[in-house]
Write an enzyme that holds these catalytic residues in place. Structure first.
Site, PDB file in Angstrom:
ATOM      1  N   ALA A 110       0.859  -1.184   0.000  1.00 14.20           N
ATOM      2  CA  ALA A 110       0.000   0.000   0.000  1.00 14.20           C
ATOM      3  C   ALA A 110       0.897   1.237   0.000  1.00 14.20           C
ATOM      4  O   ALA A 110       2.076   1.155   0.342  1.00 14.20           O
ATOM      5  CB  ALA A 110      -0.868  -0.020   1.257  1.00 14.20           C
ATOM      6  N   GLY A 157       0.623  -5.202   0.535  1.00  8.33           N
ATOM      7  CA  GLY A 157      -0.517  -5.228  -0.377  1.00  8.33           C
ATOM      8  C   GLY A 157      -0.159  -5.808  -1.740  1.00  8.33           C
ATOM      9  O   GLY A 157      -1.028  -6.323  -2.448  1.00  8.33           O
ATOM     10  N   GLU A 201      -0.476  -9.395  -1.267  1.00  9.45           N
ATOM     11  CA  GLU A 201      -1.918  -9.668  -1.114  1.00  9.45           C
ATOM     12  C   GLU A 201      -2.615  -9.634  -2.482  1.00  9.45           C
ATOM     13  O   GLU A 201      -3.547 -10.398  -2.728  1.00  9.45           O
ATOM     14  CB  GLU A 201      -2.544  -8.649  -0.153  1.00  9.45           C
ATOM     15  CG  GLU A 201      -2.049  -8.867   1.275  1.00  9.45           C
ATOM     16  CD  GLU A 201      -2.518  -7.783   2.234  1.00  9.45           C
ATOM     17  OE1 GLU A 201      -2.221  -6.595   1.978  1.00  9.45           O
ATOM     18  OE2 GLU A 201      -3.198  -8.121   3.215  1.00  9.45           O
ATOM     19  N   GLU A 240       4.163  -5.545   6.816  1.00  6.09           N
ATOM     20  CA  GLU A 240       3.311  -4.597   7.545  1.00  6.09           C
ATOM     21  C   GLU A 240       3.660  -4.530   9.026  1.00  6.09           C
ATOM     22  O   GLU A 240       3.603  -3.461   9.643  1.00  6.09           O
ATOM     23  CB  GLU A 240       1.825  -4.988   7.390  1.00  6.09           C
ATOM     24  CG  GLU A 240       1.236  -4.715   6.018  1.00  6.09           C
ATOM     25  CD  GLU A 240       1.431  -5.859   5.028  1.00  6.09           C
ATOM     26  OE1 GLU A 240       2.299  -6.733   5.263  1.00  6.09           O
ATOM     27  OE2 GLU A 240       0.709  -5.885   4.023  1.00  6.09           O
TER      28      GLU A 240
END
Ligand code: 3HC
Ligand code: NAI
Length: 693
Positions: free
Chosen positions: A66, A105, A108, A128
């Site tokens: 992210a 992310g 992911e 993270e």
């Protein structure tokens, strides 16, 4: 090729669509990427000619996560978990084609695709937790379903990445592509279509979690491990809880739970501190008057003078990076001893399987030991690490100036001495600077690059670059007694010593500092580094507690006694009532009326003067910015990462509060607590240290 947003475009190659993400530098999943991904999948779904979709990135890497810069701001739709659920539910196979780092992310995204292929150099990770968070877009629910909770746990809760070969073995990816990634991914997609392979939606996989359901010990064991390595951090436990939920909750509920935990962590101070630190560590390299394109001096060969505690570790850093070192000692026996210590360190690494016996020989082979300083004639950089004695250092630098070739950089590892005075002994002060390594130098990541008055810009830029090469975090500081780190540290030293005279005992002070999050308290640290460092029997006056305990031979851990007692060979401190008694008697003799001191006062006395000294250092322009001081304290002095460093912590506490407490202490205890002018100014203007970053 159709541009969907400024960061995402769709290219058709026959029945395969390539969804290209191009958001330099690391393809972070900012708003234009998320929107482009969502719209791109919809476009591909609506196009009957398209049978499969390859998600692939331009530039140096697959999505690295992210966009951390968006955190803390109002979130913009579409949100990543929703985009990734669209991926998951897509009726056409999606193949993630990965190079570089599929992190956070990014991984992911790959896990929400139906297949994953990667180049051999790719890495996969969920970092993270290092930002005080957990994967918030399904990573904690999908990864355990794909590879099982036992293998997923360390990835989620430590954030450490794995390489492509391991990822293939563990089932994170389906295939390694040897040649061009786009071509390989297209070929893989065609294979999926030709073989009519069933869609592999990770969200529906159950085998691995069914296996784990009756093994609660997986989580109990992992928690035990974490207690040792992640004391004080909130995020790792949240990571474990989320993975546990993957085993016990249906997918949709697990996602919801993951989201709740993610939001809790995101709004807490630990994640704020860790995200701040992520950028702080990257800012240190940016020095306003050193342009990015400054020409660098090529460092092919290094000289180190002194094979003692520091010289040995410094040598190992360069050799580890493949740079040959000429190591100079005063006498052959000291050289042999120093080389012996280096060899022993490498042998220990080899015995732990961290390197092979051949690696040990290769590294030792890069060291040329000598007792002749003249052997430094051909090196590009010399680092002096002899005793902390100005006359000796001056003598060495004037000799070096005559021996070393023009253009060679001359550096000192001094802890406290004036680098300008040392530079003045040479005809090349623009090539002289301080390179202040921390002990143990082969382990500690911090390096203070000390900029002397005349050090040239290319020399400084070269020092910063070589630091990166030897995997150090270099922070530039100016010349003053103790530079930035030790100068701030001496404040805590003084206060800890005063506190035990006024009424506290070492164990109480240590507990407060340990509970704050440091790996150990001040007195345990003094025992570790040696109470006799800088002390001598001849000059001891017996007028301080330290003098008294050294006079009794209580040098610390190495003597199995110091402020604490130690069983031989053990590092675990045990109470030393005889020292407590000595402290009480000495302080009473000195006229102190011992009093009970609260834990709050101990903490403030040990921390606020550090912050205040940091403010003075900034005022004097010894450091470039407050966050540089935080990087120094986190990497050099054990400041807990989740508290962001002393300057970040001060902003969090409130500078007005820090100032008030300093003024109160000043009234009670004198000018050791005189507030820095910068602290007063910031409070008056209603600003924080962050305003100076
Ligand atoms: N968001 C925003 N900026 C980022 C970023 C990210 N995720 N990752 C890196 N950057 C920026 C850096 O700040 C730096 O900016 P600068 O040039 O202005 O200083 C630039 O990208 C290059 O980064 P590095 O200097 O670190 O480059 P390296 O090549 O050394 O390393 C990397 C590349 C391995 C990708 C490293 O940057 C990295 O580890 N990045 C962070 C990855 C991460 O933590 N991802 C998880 C994010 S949280 C998340 O995904 C939540 C999700 O679960 C919902
Ligand atoms: P040390 O005493 O372990 O090693 C110094 C070495 O220098 C000895 O082996 C000695 O024989 C050698 N030496 C002395 N004169 C010499 C000469 N003329 N030529 C060649 N070798 C000579 O000392 P240590 O701890 O390694 O410290 C070295 C320097 O690093 C000092 O300036 C110290 O302040 C600084 N420093 C020390 C740190 C520590 O924690 N020990 C941390 C950071 C810096």
């Amino acid at each position: 090729m159709v541009a969907i947003t400024e960061a995402v475009s769709l290219e058709k190659q026959g029945e395969i669509a390539l969804l290209w993400i191009d958001n330099p530098p690391v393809n972070a999943l900012g708003h234009p990427v998320r929107k482009g991904m969502a719209d791109g999948i919809t476009m591909a779904m609506n196009d009957d000619d398209i049978k499969a979709i390859v998600v692939i990135c331009k530039g140096r890497t697959f999505c690295a996560g992210a966009d951390i810069r968006e955190f803390g701001k109002p979130p913009l739709e579409p949100h990543l978990p929703d985009v990734l659920n669209t991926f998951d539910q897509c009726s056409k196979p999606i193949i993630a084609a990965i190079h570089g780092t599929a992190f956070g992310g990014g991984l992911e995204t790959a896990l929400s695709s139906h297949f994953r292929v990667a180049v051999p150099s790719a890495q996969f990770g969920l970092p993270e937790v290092k930002l005080g968070l957990l994967p918030g877009a399904g990573g904690t629910q999908r990864l355990p379903r794909l590879i099982g909770p036992e293998k997923a746990l360390p990835m989620v809760a430590t954030g450490n990445p794995i390489r492509a070969d391991k990822a293939l073995k563990e089932g994170v990816i389906d295939e390694i592509v040897a040649g061009d990634l786009a071509e390989g991914a297209i070929a893989f997609a065609q294979k999926v279509l030709a073989e009519k392979r069933p869609m592999r939606r990770v969200s529906t996989m159950t085998e691995k979690i069914d296996e784990a359901r009756n093994k609660p010990e997986i989580f109990a064991d992992y928690r035990k491990q974490l207690a040792k390595t992640a004391r004080g951090f909130e995020a790792p436990e949240a990571c474990v809880k989320a993975v546990e939920a993957a085993v016990h909750k249906p997918f949709a509920e697990g996602l919801k739970y993951e989201r709740e935990l993610f939001q809790q962590l995101m709004s807490g101070s630990q994640s704020a501190a860790q995200r701040y630190y992520f950028f702080a560590e990257r800012e240190v390299a940016k020095i306003p008057d050193i342009p990015k394109d400054t020409p660098l001096i090529d460092i092919k060969k290094v000289g180190v003078i002194g094979a003692g505690t520091m010289g040995g570790g410094i040598t190992m850093n360069f050799v580890n990076a493949g740079i040959p070192v000429t190591l100079v000692e005063a006498k052959q026996e000291f050289l042999d001893r120093g080389l012996g210590v280096i060899k022993k360190n490498y042998d220990i690494s080899a015995s732990k399987g961290k390197m092979t016996a051949d690696d040990v020989s290769a590294r030792m082979g890069l060291i040329k030991g000598t007792t002749h300083m003249e052997d430094l004639a051909d090196v590009d950089l010399v680092i002096e690490a002899v005793f902390e004695n100005m006359d000796l250092k001056k003598e060495i630098f004037s000799k070096l100036d005559a021996i070393c070739k023009p253009g060679a950089i001359l550096a000192t590892n001094t802890s406290y001495l004036n680098v300008d005075e040392i530079a003045a002994m040479t005809q090349r002060p623009e090539y002289v600077l301080g390179l202040h390594f921390f002990s143990p130098a082969n382990v500690m990541r911090l390096l203070e690059v000390v900029r002397a008055a005349k050090t040239s810009i290319p020399v400084l830029a070269t020092a910063m670059a070589i630091a990166k090469k030897i995997k150090k975090i270099a922070v530039m500081v100016g010349v003053c007694h103790g530079f930035a780190g030790n100068r701030m540290f001496s404040q805590r030293r003084r206060e800890s010593e005063k506190l035990i005279l006024e009424g506290a005992l070492p164990a109480q002070v240590d507990k407060v500092v340990y509970d704050f999050g440091f790996p150990m308290g001040p007195f345990q640290l003094y025992d570790l580094i040696g109470n006799d460092l800088g002390w001598s029997k001849e000059t001891s006056t017996g007028d301080s507690i330290r003098d008294l305990i050294c006079e009794q031979g209580r040098f610390g851990l190495k003597a199995s006694k110091g402020y604490y007692n130690y069983d031989p060979g053990s590092r675990v401190p045990k109470p030393a009532p005889e020292v407590d008694q000595l402290i009480v008697e000495f302080s009473e003799k000195k006229g102190y009326k011992r009093r009970g001191i609260s834990d709050e006062e101990i903490l403030q006395r040990c921390i606020y003067p550090i912050i205040n000294e940091g403010a003075k250092i900034l005022e004097e322009k010894i450091a470039v910015r407050p966050s540089d001081l935080d990087v120094i304290w986190i990497n050099g002095y054990g400041w807990p990462l989740y508290r962001g460093g002393p300057m970040f912590y001060a902003d969090l506490v409130g500078l007005d509060k820090v100032l008030d407490v300093m003024k109160k202490f000043q009234a009670e205890h004198g000018d050791d607590f005189k507030p820095a002018a910068l602290l007063e100014k910031l409070v008056k203007e209603g600003k924080k240290f962050a305003s100076l970053n």
